[in-house]
Design a protein around this motif. Structure first.
Motif, mmCIF file in Angstrom:
data_model
loop_
_atom_site.group_PDB
_atom_site.id
_atom_site.type_symbol
_atom_site.label_atom_id
_atom_site.label_comp_id
_atom_site.label_asym_id
_atom_site.label_seq_id
_atom_site.Cartn_x
_atom_site.Cartn_y
_atom_site.Cartn_z
ATOM 1 N N TYR A 147 28.950 46.046 39.073
ATOM 2 C CA TYR A 147 28.146 45.472 38.003
ATOM 3 C C TYR A 147 28.736 45.931 36.668
ATOM 4 C CZ TYR A 147 23.636 44.223 35.698
ATOM 5 O OH TYR A 147 22.640 43.686 34.909
ATOM 6 N N ARG A 148 29.622 45.092 36.123
ATOM 7 C CA ARG A 148 30.304 45.436 34.876
ATOM 8 C C ARG A 148 29.627 44.789 33.675
ATOM 9 N NH1 ARG A 148 34.987 42.525 32.424
ATOM 10 N NH2 ARG A 148 35.845 43.931 30.836
ATOM 11 N N THR A 149 29.157 43.578 33.848
ATOM 12 C CA THR A 149 28.445 42.860 32.794
ATOM 13 C C THR A 149 27.201 42.225 33.389
ATOM 14 O OG1 THR A 149 28.455 40.849 31.410
ATOM 15 C CG2 THR A 149 30.094 40.969 33.181
ATOM 16 N N PRO A 150 26.072 42.260 32.669
ATOM 17 C CA PRO A 150 24.845 41.652 33.186
ATOM 18 C C PRO A 150 24.869 40.125 33.153
ATOM 19 C CG PRO A 150 24.482 42.437 30.962
ATOM 20 C CD PRO A 150 25.861 42.901 31.355
ATOM 21 N N LEU A 151 25.947 39.549 32.659
ATOM 22 C CA LEU A 151 26.059 38.094 32.641
ATOM 23 C C LEU A 151 26.669 37.542 33.923
ATOM 24 C CD1 LEU A 151 27.204 37.318 28.973
ATOM 25 C CD2 LEU A 151 24.911 37.741 29.881
ATOM 26 N N ASN A 152 27.229 38.405 34.761
ATOM 27 C CA ASN A 152 27.864 37.936 35.993
ATOM 28 C C ASN A 152 26.848 37.209 36.867
ATOM 29 O OD1 ASN A 152 29.382 37.497 38.283
ATOM 30 N ND2 ASN A 152 29.557 39.647 38.848
ATOM 31 N N GLY A 153 27.115 35.940 37.142
ATOM 32 C CA GLY A 153 26.181 35.144 37.907
ATOM 33 C C GLY A 153 25.991 35.596 39.332
ATOM 34 N N ARG A 154 26.911 36.434 39.825
ATOM 35 C CA ARG A 154 26.839 36.826 41.227
ATOM 36 C C ARG A 154 26.437 38.284 41.412
ATOM 37 N NH1 ARG A 154 31.252 34.120 45.388
ATOM 38 N NH2 ARG A 154 29.833 34.044 47.162
ATOM 39 N N ASN A 155 25.971 38.924 40.375
ATOM 40 C CA ASN A 155 25.575 40.330 40.497
ATOM 41 C C ASN A 155 24.496 40.542 41.550
ATOM 42 O OD1 ASN A 155 27.270 41.694 38.716
ATOM 43 N ND2 ASN A 155 25.941 41.358 36.952
ATOM 44 N N LEU A 581 33.342 45.992 23.364
ATOM 45 C CA LEU A 581 34.769 45.989 23.046
ATOM 46 C C LEU A 581 35.377 44.585 23.031
ATOM 47 C CD1 LEU A 581 35.874 49.057 25.206
ATOM 48 C CD2 LEU A 581 35.455 48.996 22.739
ATOM 49 N N GLY A 582 34.541 43.573 23.206
ATOM 50 C CA GLY A 582 35.067 42.213 23.256
ATOM 51 C C GLY A 582 35.977 41.996 24.451
ATOM 52 N N ALA A 583 35.729 42.738 25.527
ATOM 53 C CA ALA A 583 36.609 42.693 26.706
ATOM 54 C C ALA A 583 36.147 41.672 27.745
ATOM 55 C CB ALA A 583 36.680 44.077 27.349
ATOM 56 N N TYR A 584 35.104 40.949 27.448
ATOM 57 C CA TYR A 584 34.621 39.874 28.308
ATOM 58 C C TYR A 584 34.404 38.659 27.416
ATOM 59 C CZ TYR A 584 31.301 36.900 30.774
ATOM 60 O OH TYR A 584 30.672 35.818 31.336
ATOM 61 N N PRO A 585 34.784 37.461 27.802
ATOM 62 C CA PRO A 585 35.327 37.028 29.093
ATOM 63 C C PRO A 585 36.855 36.962 29.151
ATOM 64 C CG PRO A 585 34.728 35.114 27.805
ATOM 65 C CD PRO A 585 34.424 36.304 26.947
ATOM 66 N N ILE A 595 43.468 33.171 32.246
ATOM 67 C CA ILE A 595 42.730 34.028 31.314
ATOM 68 C C ILE A 595 43.099 35.473 31.619
ATOM 69 C CG2 ILE A 595 40.461 34.837 30.567
ATOM 70 C CD1 ILE A 595 39.313 32.182 31.526
ATOM 71 N N ASP A 596 43.562 36.198 30.631
ATOM 72 C CA ASP A 596 43.786 37.634 30.781
ATOM 73 C C ASP A 596 42.515 38.364 30.349
ATOM 74 O OD1 ASP A 596 46.451 37.802 31.766
ATOM 75 O OD2 ASP A 596 47.198 37.297 29.777
ATOM 76 N N GLU A 597 41.925 39.074 31.287
ATOM 77 C CA GLU A 597 40.709 39.835 30.991
ATOM 78 C C GLU A 597 41.004 41.317 31.161
ATOM 79 O OE1 GLU A 597 35.971 40.062 32.163
ATOM 80 O OE2 GLU A 597 37.241 38.509 33.060
ATOM 81 N N GLU A 598 41.125 41.999 30.038
ATOM 82 C CA GLU A 598 41.449 43.422 30.058
ATOM 83 C C GLU A 598 40.170 44.245 30.085
ATOM 84 O OE1 GLU A 598 43.964 46.820 27.549
ATOM 85 O OE2 GLU A 598 43.871 44.743 26.825
ATOM 86 N N TYR A 599 40.082 45.141 31.039
ATOM 87 C CA TYR A 599 38.919 46.021 31.159
ATOM 88 C C TYR A 599 39.096 47.203 30.205
ATOM 89 C CZ TYR A 599 37.387 43.514 35.401
ATOM 90 O OH TYR A 599 36.945 42.567 36.301
ATOM 91 N N LYS A 600 38.853 46.923 28.938
ATOM 92 C CA LYS A 600 39.117 47.909 27.894
ATOM 93 C C LYS A 600 38.192 49.123 27.986
ATOM 94 C CE LYS A 600 40.668 44.337 24.629
ATOM 95 N NZ LYS A 600 40.392 43.680 23.322
#
Length: 759
Positions: A147-155, A581-585, A595-600
């Motif tokens: 669970y990295r972001t609460p927006l993940n539809g599959r959490n 950190l603006g690391a999503y999406p 899409i490059d998504e860096e886990y900052k």
């Protein structure tokens, strides 16, 4: 060579017992031969066509066996919360069967919220029995993405933000499921932490975050749970799709973890024959009959591991070395499932399964807020009328959400559950309050509910307010649902707020009734700008067939809530590291294809981020209230064998699991009713050569106590619990120095701390 680890587990669990000798069976099924001998014997007998046949799908959910040698077809089905209804051979629509209903178990966020591994075992056993009855050999689950972001539809399908908690909860689930001779297929390996454009996201993450945060639950599933299958994820890592990823599959999974089971592609997750051959994919499934999005009926020979692979072998580009490794793994899977003649009989929709579903739901429901303990539980001796508000009080939640959508034998709604419990005691009225999703259908399964509504938003709120003025209690069932862009596969949520004008509804109700309870139905955290005005809040999850009965039990106090949050519930979206950190999406490349998504935020996920930045969550990780109270004694620590406490001790004592210290404390139930409390052990590295979180969860105990009862709680501290992943040396390191053991009721409610030293 016999693979000791794999077969020791099989012997212990009695899953792959020798097949009964019979004249009609081939010689390689003789009970005196071990499984590996049988695998090798079968492999030698198989033709090239038969080998290719068993490593790719032949329908939406099945792959072929080898009839000539007596191997039946192999059937998978979606989970992880129940056995998905059968679909047509080549299509996603329903097959129209009448015996493919199931019990819906609570979603895995709820299971994780129980913090009870024993319930996870029961969950797996019950699901395995349902799968057996339905003729399924592999359940596509459980899921353990972080669970990295609460927006993940599959959490809602996963087990929260903490790698240790997810690890402890996934292992017994797998063991329970596989004890019935049904394979687990742990998913989605790995770094599948959001849904939007999931086929195109290339994750950029440090080795340290990969190993400390995103891989531990998968590792536990393989090395401890002994899962027979694992599913590759849709996304990319280091520019390779994860269903055929050299580092994740060949290096980490199969070399480092010695996985000897089957790597299954996610449906449509295969993109290249060469990479699939070389990078460890064993069994290819697809969304349509070319493995991606389109295709002719019965064109499974067009799969990447079908005719294309066979042609490359015939042309001499490949020998059968890689193919034989894939087939060996599939044959081992056969012997544990389809060729296991002593698998138990299954049960479908049995009362024991409903009891398990209800027990898990009741223990997973989290009491988030209860001002002064004066609102809940509802005093059924004094209450005369209750108003239930909200679409989620009546809407079926087992249909929808993506591949976990189910066709249930029954689903008790929250409204019906309360009415049944309070029949003859109190009147339970209902007001719609808001309109969300009225469709009620997914892949041909329909709820049969008519949720159509012609009244306006203001009219619905006005009705609820008028009724609330006369009610002893107002219980709002709100939150999210399993529609697109909410808690649903394929898309992420668009924002952190509650949808459908629910905030406006809650604010209006709070002005006219002080005994207001908000029950949030969701797999994700949501913003609650009205939190100070609402005296009681419950997290109700998606809890399946027994939802209404379980929620009613908690609301009236038949069940004392003991759930604890498996993720941090932050006050706003920018309090999550990925968003701060603006690391999503992520960012589209110039070609518009990836899409490059860096886990900052690196290792600082959830409470680790909150601690580092001194943020106060709305509700912290591990939080959950009870209808009783608990008193924590002061923690004490004592050293074990002194020789184990030194990093330079002899090799015989260097096991990472050897106890270095024991931490003990007393826990007392100081209230008037029985209850359960989860005592949590966090470790702090006081001074390290690398940046580490303020604290990390390393153990927990769920303790049930009667009123006035006191019990001692004990934890062992091991070298493994003190370690971090050294991304330079590529190994786990426990540095000598000062540490602290923190005992808490949540990540933010630390009761005591004790120092210790690793020399």
């Amino acid at each position: 060579m016999i693979k000791t680890k794999f077969y020791t587990f099989l012997a212990i669990t009695l899953l792959c017992v020798q097949t009964v000798k019979a004249q009609s069976l081939p010689a390689y099924l003789d009970e005196t031969k071990d499984i590996e001998v049988r695998v090798e014997d079968a492999l030698k007998r198989m033709t090239l066509d038969e080998k290719i046949r068993v490593i790719h799908a032949q329908s939406k959910f099945s792959s072929a066996g080898v009839p000539r040698l007596g191997f039946p077809d192999f059937w998978t089905d979606d989970g992880p919360h129940g056995v998905r209804p059968d679909v047509l051979w080549d299509e996603w629509e329903q097959a129209g069967q009448t015996n493919d209903s199931c019990v819906a178990f609570p979603a895995l966020t709820c299971l994780a919220a129980t913090w009870n591994p024993q319930l996870s075992l029961i969950y797996g056993e019950s699901l395995g029995e349902e799968a057996l009855y339905r003729g399924k050999n592999m359940i596509l689950g459980p899921g353990v993405n972080i669970y990295r972001t609460p927006l993940n539809g599959r959490n809602f399908e996963y087990m929260g933000e903490d790698p240790y908690l997810a690890s402890r909860m996934v292992v017994p689930y797998i063991q329970g499921l596989q004890s019935k001779g049904v394979a687990a297929c742990v998913k989605h390996y790995a770094l599948n932490n959001d849904e939007e454009y999931r086929h195109q996201v290339n994750v950029i993450v440090s080795d340290r975050a990969l190993h400390e945060i995103y891989l531990p639950a998968f590792k536990a599933a393989i090395t401890e749970g002994k899962a027979w299958g694992i599913m590759g994820a849709y996304n990319l890592y280091k520019n390779q799709h994860n269903c055929h990823n050299a580092i994740l599959i060949n290096k980490i999974l199969k070399q480092d973890w010695q996985f000897d089971g089957v790597v299954v592609s996610d449906w449509g997750g295969t993109h290249d024959t060469d990479e699939a051959v070389k990078n460890g994919l064993d069994l290819e499934f697809g969304t349509w009959t070319d493995g991606l999005t389109m295709g002719a009926t019965n064109a499974y020979d067009n799969y990447y591991l079908a005719n294309a692979y066979k042609r490359l072998i015939k042309e001499g580009k490949y020998t059968t070395k890689e193919l034989d490794d894939k087939v060996r793994r599939v044959l081992r899977l056969f012997y544990c499932t389809t060729m296991n003649r002593q698998r138990p009989h299954g049960f479908l929709c049995s009362e024991s399964h409903y009891e398990a579903a209800r027990k898990i739901a009741e223990e997973g429901i989290v009491l988030l807020k209860n001002d002064g303990g004066s609102v809940l539980p509802i005093n059924i001796n004094k209450v005369k009328n209750i108003l239930v508000v909200g679409e989620n009080a009546v809407k079926m939640m087992t249909v929808g959400g993506g591949s976990s959508s189910l066709k249930v034998q029954r689903e008790v709604s929250p409204l019906d559950g309360l009415r049944a419990r309070l029949r003859g005691i109190a009147e339970v009225d209902y007001a719609r309050g808001y309109v969300g999703d009225v469709t009620g259908a997914y892949n041909g399964v329909t709820t049969g509910q008519d949720l159509s509504e012609s009244r306006s938003e203001d009219e619905l709120i006005a009705e609820a307010v008028e009724k609330a003025k006369k009610a002893d209690y107002v219980i709002v069932f709100g939150g999210l649902n399993k529609s697109d862009y909410q808690d649903c596969e394929g898309h992420d949520r668009k924002d952190y707020a509650l949808p459908y004008a629910q905030n406006k509804l809650v604010e209006a109700l709070a002005q006219v009734n002080t005994r207001l309870v908000f029950v949030n139905i969701s797999g994700n955290a949501v913003a609650m700008p009205w939190i100070k005005k609402v005296p009681a809040v419950i997290q109700g999850w998606f809890i399946g067939s027994e939802a209404g009965n379980a929620l009613a039990s908690v609301l009236v106090g038949d069940a004392n809530p003991s759930g604890k949050l498996p993720f941090s519930w932050m006050q706003s979206l920018d309090h999550y590291g990925a968003h701060a950190l603006g690391a999503y999406p992520g960012t589209w490349r110039s070609d518009g294809k990836i899409i490059d998504e860096e886990y900052k935020e690196d290792i600082f996920v959830g409470y680790r981020w909150a601690d580092q930045h001194k943020l106060t969550p709305l509700f912290p990780f591990g939080h959950g209230l009870s209808y009783t109270t608990f008193e924590y004694g002061k923690a004490k620590i004592e050293a074990c064998d002194a020789s184990l406490q030194s990093t330079v001790s002899n090799a015989a004592n260097q096991s990472a699991d050897n106890p270095l210290y024991k931490v003990r404390l007393t826990l007392r139930n100081t209230g008037a009713r029985s209850g359960a409390e989860t005592v949590q052990l966090y470790i702090r590295d006081v001074k390290s050569s690398v940046v580490r979180p303020v604290k990390e969860l390393k153990d927990f105990r769920k303790v049930v106590l009667e009123p006035g009862e006191t019990r001692e709680v004990e934890f062992s501290i091991t070298r493994q619990q003190l370690s971090f992943y050294d991304d330079v040396r590529g190994e786990w390191i426990a540095e000598p120095g000062k540490f602290e053991a923190w005992i808490g009721s949540s990540a933010s409610d630390i009761k005591s701390k004790v120092p210790f030293v690793l020399r």
